[in-house]
Design a protein around this motif. Structure first.
Motif, PDB file in Angstrom:
ATOM      1  N   HIS A  13      -6.771   7.762 -11.779  1.00 56.91           N
ATOM      2  CA  HIS A  13      -8.263   7.595 -11.843  1.00 56.91           C
ATOM      3  C   HIS A  13      -8.583   7.249 -13.161  1.00 56.91           C
ATOM      4  O   HIS A  13      -9.798   7.297 -13.564  1.00 56.91           O
ATOM      5  CB  HIS A  13      -8.931   8.726 -11.233  1.00 56.91           C
ATOM      6  CG  HIS A  13      -8.393   9.326  -9.825  1.00 56.91           C
ATOM      7  ND1 HIS A  13      -8.876   8.567  -8.892  1.00 56.91           N
ATOM      8  CD2 HIS A  13      -7.894  10.164  -9.346  1.00 56.91           C
ATOM      9  CE1 HIS A  13      -8.562   9.022  -7.727  1.00 56.91           C
ATOM     10  NE2 HIS A  13      -7.683  10.226  -8.059  1.00 56.91           N
ATOM     11  N   GLU A  62      -9.576   7.757   0.332  1.00 61.67           N
ATOM     12  CA  GLU A  62      -8.932   6.638   0.969  1.00 61.67           C
ATOM     13  C   GLU A  62      -9.779   5.360   0.375  1.00 61.67           C
ATOM     14  O   GLU A  62      -8.965   4.294   0.381  1.00 61.67           O
ATOM     15  CB  GLU A  62      -9.026   6.963   2.510  1.00 61.67           C
ATOM     16  CG  GLU A  62      -8.088   5.715   3.104  1.00 61.67           C
ATOM     17  CD  GLU A  62      -7.777   6.077   4.485  1.00 61.67           C
ATOM     18  OE1 GLU A  62      -8.175   6.966   5.174  1.00 61.67           O
ATOM     19  OE2 GLU A  62      -6.762   5.311   5.089  1.00 61.67           O
ATOM     20  N   PRO A  63     -11.236   5.090   0.498  1.00 61.02           N
ATOM     21  CA  PRO A  63     -11.758   4.049   0.030  1.00 61.02           C
ATOM     22  C   PRO A  63     -11.435   3.757  -1.451  1.00 61.02           C
ATOM     23  O   PRO A  63     -11.442   2.569  -1.713  1.00 61.02           O
ATOM     24  CB  PRO A  63     -13.156   4.317   0.144  1.00 61.02           C
ATOM     25  CG  PRO A  63     -13.314   5.201   1.036  1.00 61.02           C
ATOM     26  CD  PRO A  63     -11.896   6.203   0.827  1.00 61.02           C
ATOM     27  N   MET A  64     -10.821   4.519  -2.123  1.00 58.39           N
ATOM     28  CA  MET A  64     -10.436   4.424  -3.823  1.00 58.39           C
ATOM     29  C   MET A  64      -9.150   3.844  -4.051  1.00 58.39           C
ATOM     30  O   MET A  64      -8.755   3.020  -4.914  1.00 58.39           O
ATOM     31  CB  MET A  64     -10.706   5.721  -4.477  1.00 58.39           C
ATOM     32  CG  MET A  64     -12.301   6.179  -4.594  1.00 58.39           C
ATOM     33  SD  MET A  64     -12.445   7.916  -4.826  1.00 58.39           S
ATOM     34  CE  MET A  64     -11.905   8.059  -6.419  1.00 58.39           C
ATOM     35  N   PRO A  94      -7.267   1.717  -2.300  1.00 58.76           N
ATOM     36  CA  PRO A  94      -6.889   0.239  -2.603  1.00 58.76           C
ATOM     37  C   PRO A  94      -7.362  -0.339  -3.959  1.00 58.76           C
ATOM     38  O   PRO A  94      -6.936  -1.633  -4.288  1.00 58.76           O
ATOM     39  CB  PRO A  94      -7.557  -0.571  -1.352  1.00 58.76           C
ATOM     40  CG  PRO A  94      -7.998   0.579  -0.493  1.00 58.76           C
ATOM     41  CD  PRO A  94      -8.028   1.754  -1.385  1.00 58.76           C
ATOM     42  N   ILE A  95      -8.200   0.282  -4.581  1.00 58.99           N
ATOM     43  CA  ILE A  95      -8.938  -0.275  -5.704  1.00 58.99           C
ATOM     44  C   ILE A  95      -8.052   0.164  -6.936  1.00 58.99           C
ATOM     45  O   ILE A  95      -8.027  -0.732  -7.733  1.00 58.99           O
ATOM     46  CB  ILE A  95     -10.376   0.356  -5.888  1.00 58.99           C
ATOM     47  CG1 ILE A  95     -11.230   0.239  -4.583  1.00 58.99           C
ATOM     48  CG2 ILE A  95     -11.028  -0.016  -7.044  1.00 58.99           C
ATOM     49  CD1 ILE A  95     -11.646  -1.140  -4.431  1.00 58.99           C
ATOM     50  N   GLU A  96      -7.735   1.459  -7.154  1.00 52.80           N
ATOM     51  CA  GLU A  96      -7.570   1.770  -8.594  1.00 52.80           C
ATOM     52  C   GLU A  96      -6.319   1.222  -9.177  1.00 52.80           C
ATOM     53  O   GLU A  96      -6.091   0.633 -10.187  1.00 52.80           O
ATOM     54  CB  GLU A  96      -7.389   3.323  -8.466  1.00 52.80           C
ATOM     55  CG  GLU A  96      -9.070   3.909  -8.296  1.00 52.80           C
ATOM     56  CD  GLU A  96      -8.956   5.377  -7.983  1.00 52.80           C
ATOM     57  OE1 GLU A  96      -8.327   5.687  -7.047  1.00 52.80           O
ATOM     58  OE2 GLU A  96      -9.771   6.113  -8.555  1.00 52.80           O
ATOM     59  N   ARG A 127      -4.576  -1.226  -8.176  1.00 46.88           N
ATOM     60  CA  ARG A 127      -4.569  -2.609  -8.064  1.00 46.88           C
ATOM     61  C   ARG A 127      -5.672  -3.101  -9.242  1.00 46.88           C
ATOM     62  O   ARG A 127      -5.264  -4.024 -10.141  1.00 46.88           O
ATOM     63  CB  ARG A 127      -5.258  -3.314  -6.746  1.00 46.88           C
ATOM     64  CG  ARG A 127      -5.261  -4.531  -6.694  1.00 46.88           C
ATOM     65  CD  ARG A 127      -5.522  -5.291  -5.502  1.00 46.88           C
ATOM     66  NE  ARG A 127      -5.839  -6.827  -5.197  1.00 46.88           N
ATOM     67  CZ  ARG A 127      -6.803  -6.984  -4.242  1.00 46.88           C
ATOM     68  NH1 ARG A 127      -7.364  -6.448  -3.481  1.00 46.88           N
ATOM     69  NH2 ARG A 127      -6.977  -8.345  -4.386  1.00 46.88           N
ATOM     70  N   ASN A 128      -6.663  -2.607  -9.699  1.00 50.25           N
ATOM     71  CA  ASN A 128      -7.413  -2.771 -10.820  1.00 50.25           C
ATOM     72  C   ASN A 128      -6.613  -2.572 -12.104  1.00 50.25           C
ATOM     73  O   ASN A 128      -6.719  -3.247 -12.899  1.00 50.25           O
ATOM     74  CB  ASN A 128      -8.696  -1.803 -11.012  1.00 50.25           C
ATOM     75  CG  ASN A 128      -9.552  -2.328 -12.038  1.00 50.25           C
ATOM     76  OD1 ASN A 128     -10.092  -3.281 -11.827  1.00 50.25           O
ATOM     77  ND2 ASN A 128      -9.336  -1.529 -13.187  1.00 50.25           N
TER      78      ASN A 128
END
Lengths: 384, 384
Positions: free
Chosen positions: B237, B265-267, B269-271, B273-274
Motif C-alpha cells: 500500500h 479484494e478490490p485493491m 489487482p491495482i496496487e 500492478r501500479n
C-alpha cells in the motif's frame, strides 16, 4: 476492435454477465458499489439534445458525531475538438468555449460545485506535430487570458469552482510557455495556477519541445467546497507527485489528461485509482476523446510511416475514492459529463481505518531519498 | 456471493463474454496479452493429483542487439494451511513443509528459477487473535531455523532461488520477533534476509502486537537469475516502499501477503500492478487462500460479535509486468502454483520508452520530503 465501437468496459460487462455473478465481478473490479444519482430531467434532456454522455454517481461515507457531512459534487468534462485543426485559431478556441460552456450549463443543472476540464482544453493536442506554428498561438495568460475570463464568467454565473487546464504564456518571464491549470474560485476570482510537474518523452507526446517541468511545486487550493490540487496528465505515472499533493492537504486531486489507446489504456484504470487508495483522497481522471487530424504529416519515432493523427483519445473519465471504489467510466467515444457526489469526510475516515500516512515512515524515506539523488549513491545490493 | 464459489474473475469473463468483445475487455483490463505456457505433462498431472491450480503465463519482450534475453521463470505458491490451528505446532509446521514441498517439486518440473511462498507460510495467520501463545512458537531463526534448512535443501535439490517469508525470532537481539523474508540462493546458501517495513493497524491485522517495523531498509538481492527484492504484505500500500526497492535495482519485487476479501479484494489487482508500471519492474503478488479457524474467539474492533475466523483469504496471486500487462490470477479458493516467464530485459526497454525515472525529479521530492517530516512543516495551501 470489434465491428461496433467499444463504448465502455462497464456496459459490455453489464450486457453479458448474469446479475449474481456481475455483482461479484463488479465488487472485485470496482470496489464498493457507487450509487447512481438521479439527475434533473432538464439536465438529462439537455445532454441528449447536445449529444453527450451524462452520468451521475455518488460515493457513500459514514455519519460522524462531531462533523457534518461535507457533500461536494464534482463535474468532469471530456470532449472532442469542435473544428478542424486547420481552422483559424480564434475560431477553434471560440468553438471549444461554446461547446464546453453548454456542458457546464448542464453541470450547473446537476448542482456541480467544482468542475474540471481536460488538459489543454482550448486546443487540439497538437504537440505530436513538433510544429511551433500555429500551436503556440493557443497559449494565453493564466491570469488575464480570454479563456480565464470565460471561466470566471462561468464560475460567477453558476457558483462553481473551475479548474481550467490551458497552454499558458508567461509574459512576465520571457514569454515562456507552460502546461498549466488555472483554478478559479466560485466567486469568480483567480485563486491561482499550478503547472504540470512531469513532462513526457514517450511516443507522440513531444511536449518537452514546447514547455519545461513546472516550477509551482505541490500547491493545494482551499476552495469553499474543499481542498483541491491538480496533477496534470503524465504526472499520474509518478506516485510521488500524487503523494506530495496529498501531504499538502488535497482532498480531491484532479488529473486532466490527454492520452491515447495503444499507449496507455490498460494503465488508465490503475494509476489514478491507486493514488486515491494510497493517499486517502479522491482522484478525478479526465481524458479527452476522439481522433484529431492534422494538416501536415509527422512521424512518431516508432519506425512507422508518417501520418496525420495522434490515435484515439479514449475518454473513460472516472472518479476514484479513498476506499478503493470508483465510478463507472464515461464513454470511450463520446463527449461526456461525469457528476460525482462525495462526502469529503470519507478521506479522514479511510485514513483512520487504513493509516497509510501514520505507517508511512517518511523520515526513513526522506533520508534514503536524500542519498539516492547524490552522484555517489550506491545501491543496496546483496551478493553471494 | 453467488451460490457456486466464485473461482476467478478471469474465468467468469471468459465464460460469458463473446470472443471479439472479450479481446477488448481483456486488453483494457489486463493489457497486452500474456502467452499461456505449455507446461510439462508430468507437472500438469502432478498438480491435478495433488489438488492445486497450476497456471503458466509468459510475458513478451523485444530482442536487443547487444544483450541476450534474460529469461527467468518465477513460481508463486499460494496455499491453505494443512492442519487445524490447534494441532501441535511442530505438526503444523511439518505438514506445511510437506505440502509446499510437493508444490515446489512441480515448480521444478516447470523449470522455475525463483520461487516465493506466501507471507508467514509456516503458520496460520494467527495475528488476529492477539494471543501470544502458541503463535510465537512458530518463530524461527532466519539463518538456522528448520524452515530455512528445509528451503536450503529445496534450493540445492532443484537449483532454485527460494524466498521464504517467516515469523523470525532474532535471538541475537533479545529474542525479538520480526516478519521476515529469507532469501536462499540456488546454491543453497542463505543470501540474506529482509524485513517487513510497514506494519498494519487495520481490522484483524493486529501484527503490531507481535513485531515492529523492519530495520533492514530496502535491500536488493543479486541472484543468478536477476535482482530481486521482497516487499512484504502491507508494504504494497506504500508506493515509496516499492519505489525504494526499485531504485536500489530490483528487477522483480515479490509481495508475499495474507489478506482477506471484505477488506482488500478490490485493491488487490491495482496496487502491485501500479507498482510494476510506476517502477519499470516486475511485481509478484501472492496471497494465501482459504479460511482459518481458531480455538478461542476474538473480536475485531468493528462492533461485531466475537468470532473465530479471519475471513476468506482470496488467493488470486498474479504477476504484473512493467508494460502494465499482467497474468491471470490464480484461483480464489484453491491452492495454486503460478509459473510466470519473463525476459528481464523488458524492465530497461520499458524504462527507455516511458522514462519515469528520468522524469522523476527526485531532487525536488528529496527537498520537499525533508520539509514534510519536520515538526514545523507548513502545507502549501493557497486561499482566496
Amino acid at each position: 476492435m470489434s465491428a461496433t465501437p467499444f463504448e465502455s468496459l462497464e456496459k459490455t460487462l453489464e450486457i453479458h454477465i448474469p446479475p449474481e455473478e456481475l455483482k461479484e465481478v463488479k465488487r472485485i473490479m470496482f470496489g464498493k458499489d457507487t450509487k447512481t444519482i438521479e439527475l434533473p430531467q432538464c439536465a438529462v434532456e439537455a445532454a441528449a439534445e447536445r449529444g453527450f454522455d451524462l452520468q451521475g454517481s455518488a460515493f457513500s461515507a459514514s455519519v460522524e458525531q462531531l462533523r457534518q457531512p461535507r457533500i461536494v459534487r464534482v463535474g468532469l468534462i471530456q470532449n472532442q475538438i469542435v473544428l478542424p485543426t486547420d481552422a483559424p485559431v480564434i475560431e477553434q478556441i471560440t468553438a471549444l468555449h461554446k461547446r464546453v460552456g453548454e456542458i457546464v450549463e448542464v453541470a450547473a443543472m446537476c448542482g456541480v460545485n467544482i468542475i474540471c476540464f481536460q488538459e489543454a482544453w482550448t486546443m487540439p493536442f497538437a504537440f505530436c506535430t513538433r510544429e511551433k506554428v500555429p500551436w503556440t498561438e493557443f497559449a494565453e495568460s493564466a491570469e488575464e487570458g480570454q479563456t480565464t475570463r470565460f471561466c470566471q464568467e462561468l464560475a460567477r454565473k453558476y457558483n462553481v469552482v473551475v479548474v481550467s487546464p490551458i497552454l499558458e504564456r508567461d509574459e512576465v518571464h520571457g514569454e515562456t510557455l507552460w502546461n498549466t491549470a488555472v483554478v478559479i474560485s466560485n466567486s469568480g476570482s483567480v485563486l491561482g495556477k499550478t503547472r504540470k510537474n512531469h513532462i513526457p518523452r514517450v511516443g507522440d507526446f513531444n511536449e518537452s519541445t514546447y514547455y519545461m517541468e513546472g516550477n509551482t511545486g505541490h500547491r493545494v487550493f482551499q476552495t469553499q467546497f474543499g481542498k483541491i490540487a491538480v496533477n496534470i496528465c503524465y504526472g499520474r505515472h509518478h506516485p510521488l507527485n500524487w503523494f506530495m499533493y496529498s501531504v499538502n492537504g488535497a482532498e480531491i486531486i484532479f488529473n486532466p489528461s490527454a492520452t491515447v489507446g495503444e499507449l496507455s489504456e490498460p494503465m488508465w484504470p490503475i494509476e489514478a485509482r491507486n493514488a486515491a487508495i494510497a493517499n486517502h483522497c479522491f482522484t478525478c481522471a479526465i481524458n479527452r476523446v476522439g481522433t484529431e487530424h492534422f494538416k501536415n504529416e509527422f512521424t512518431s519515432g516508432d519506425g512507422k510511416k508518417a501520418h496525420t493523427d495522434f490515435g484515439h483519445f479514449y475518454g473513460s473519465s472516472y472518479v476514484a475514492a479513498p476506499d478503493g471504489s470508483r465510478t463507472p467510466g464515461l464513454s470511450r467515444t463520446r463527449d461526456g459529463l461525469l457528476v460525482a457526489e462525495m462526502d469529503l469526510n470519507l478521506t479522514r475516515q479511510i485514513s483512520d481505518k487504513w493509516s497509510f500516512k501514520m505507517t508511512g515512515r517518511y523520515e526513513m524515506y526522506a533520508e534514503e531519498l536524500a542519498k539516492v539523488v547524490q552522484h555517489d549513491f550506491k545501491a543496496n545490493i546483496i551478493k553471494e
